[in-house]
Design an enzyme around this catalytic site. Structure first.
Site: not given
Ligand code: ARG
Length: 397
Positions: A124, A173, A95, A15
């Site tokens: 995210d 991912s 993040r 990405d």
């Molecule tokens: N669901 C989790 C969160 O929102 C993990 C997200 C993981 N992100 C990723 N790009 N694989 O905190």
């Protein structure tokens, strides 16, 4: 004349890699600056991100934020028993820090625009956007804005000589930091699908874990772990060491349905061996050292703190207020917890503290320091309101 410089939060994955040519071709930026932030993911991942960033972008930065991440985000999360829908948050904690580092580079580069490679489906995007907008920057999210799919991305990457890391065979991912590893996508998107062993990297299967249990003593000072089996560690090294030790016993796997901020339900797999052990031990120590009133109220505070942390709202004033309460609440959370790690499970064996509110002398079956007769008076009035209410009902019948 192009639009100047844009700074991109860069992981080295598909990405974020295709965002580099997209920001030039579709958005008209002259310069793309990439920033990879080390929050304790595997060295190899950081190395790949650095090499790819240097090759594909105009300027690349790799920033070591490991200590900052642990001190500023993970230790507060331990003190807050930070968890969302039952699992220790990891991605959510990293993040805001990654975004802050990107903002700092934007200031240094004189850029007014920042970008990320998040989709328009996950959490995210909102966590990044919040920090970016807080800094007054323009936010560009090509994957979300151009409504891209994985297949389109793979074709576009090939056209632009970008190595594609996800082949057909391993379509996961993965997001990683020192506190947790998340695996999603591909076949895992079917909630009924049983995850194959190959998706795990930090934990062995509990089936293959050692047949002998391992006992571990963890010492905390004011809610912060600092020793394992009497060996002193800095916080980052302590977590890394514990990930290895607990991972060997298959501890900290999680396979769940999670409610994302947008309301979408998602199938998520996590590995967080150290987090499982430390949160268990920390919460146990709180039960020894905090009063019943403190525990009950802090439970509510922890839940709210965790919800805001999950949402990435770390500059929400309430988040600061709750953090202050939590920090203050840890003054007496000092002591030792001994746990046993065995075949995927971690359980507490015992605990002790110089600040403990437990009195063996008072509670024991074998002592007389409490005159039991004193409880007779308490008992006489115990539940008086409920008894009166019940009598009132009968009176009316
Ligand atoms: N669901 C989790 C969160 O929102 C993990 C997200 C993981 N992100 C990723 N790009 N694989 O905190």
């Amino acid at each position: 004349m192009g639009k100047g410089t844009v700074v991109l939060a860069y992981s080295g994955g598909l990405d974020t890699s295709i965002c580099i040519p997209l920001l030039r071709e579709r958005y008209g930026y002259d310069r793309v600056v990439t920033v990879a932030v080390n929050v304790g993911q595997r060295d190899e991942e950081i190395r790949t991100a650095t090499e790819k960033g240097r090759k594909l972008a105009d300027t690349h930065y790799t920033i070591d934020a490991r200590e900052k991440f642990v001190t500023g985000y993970i230790l507060p999360a331990i003190r807050a028993n930070g968890s969302y829908e039952g699992y220790p948050m990891g991605t959510a904690l990293a993040r805001p820090l990654i975004a802050e580092e990107v903002v700092a580079v934007a200031a240094r580069e004189g850029a007014h625009a920042v970008a990320h490679g998040c989709t328009g489906k996950g959490n995210d995007q909102l966590r990044f956007d919040f920090i970016f907008r807080m800094a007054g920057l323009d936010v560009i999210a090509p994957i979300r804005e151009l409504n891209l799919t994985r297949d389109w991305e793979i074709d576009y990457a090939r056209e632009h000589d970008i190595p594609v890391p996800v082949g057909k065979g391993r379509p996961w991912s993965v997001d990683e930091n020192i506190w947790s590893r998340s695996i999603e996508g591909g076949m895992l998107e079917d909630p009924a699908y049983h995850p194959p062993e190959e998706i795990y990297a930090w934990t062995v299967s509990p089936h293959d874990a050692p047949d002998t249990p391992e006992i571990l003593a963890i010492d905390f000072i004011k809610g912060i772990p600092h020793r394992l089996n009497d060996v002193e560690y800095g916080p980052f090294d302590l977590i890394r060491e514990l990930n290895t030790r607990a991972g060997r016993h298959g501890i900290g796997r999680n396979n769940m349905i999670e409610d994302r901020i947008l309301g979408l339900k998602a199938r998520e797999i996590y590995e967080h061996p150290a987090a499982t052990v430390l949160l268990l031990a920390h919460h146990d120590l709180e039960h020894l050292t905090l009063t019943r009133q403190e525990l009950a109220f802090k439970h509510i505070v922890d839940e709210k703190w965790s919800e805001l942390a999950y949402m990435g709202l770390v500059h929400e004033p309430l988040f600061h207020d709750l953090s202050a309460f939590i920090a203050q609440s840890q003054e007496r959370v000092t002591g030792r917890v001994e746990v046993e790690m065995f075949k995927g499970c971690c359980r507490v064996l015992g605990r002790s503290s110089p600040e403990g509110l437990y009195s063996g002398d008072l509670v024991s079956f074998d002592t007389t320091s409490i005159d039991q007769c004193h409880a007779i008076g308490v008992s006489a009035y115990y539940g008086i309101q409920a008894r009166l209410a019940e009598q009132g009902k009968r009176g009316k019948e």
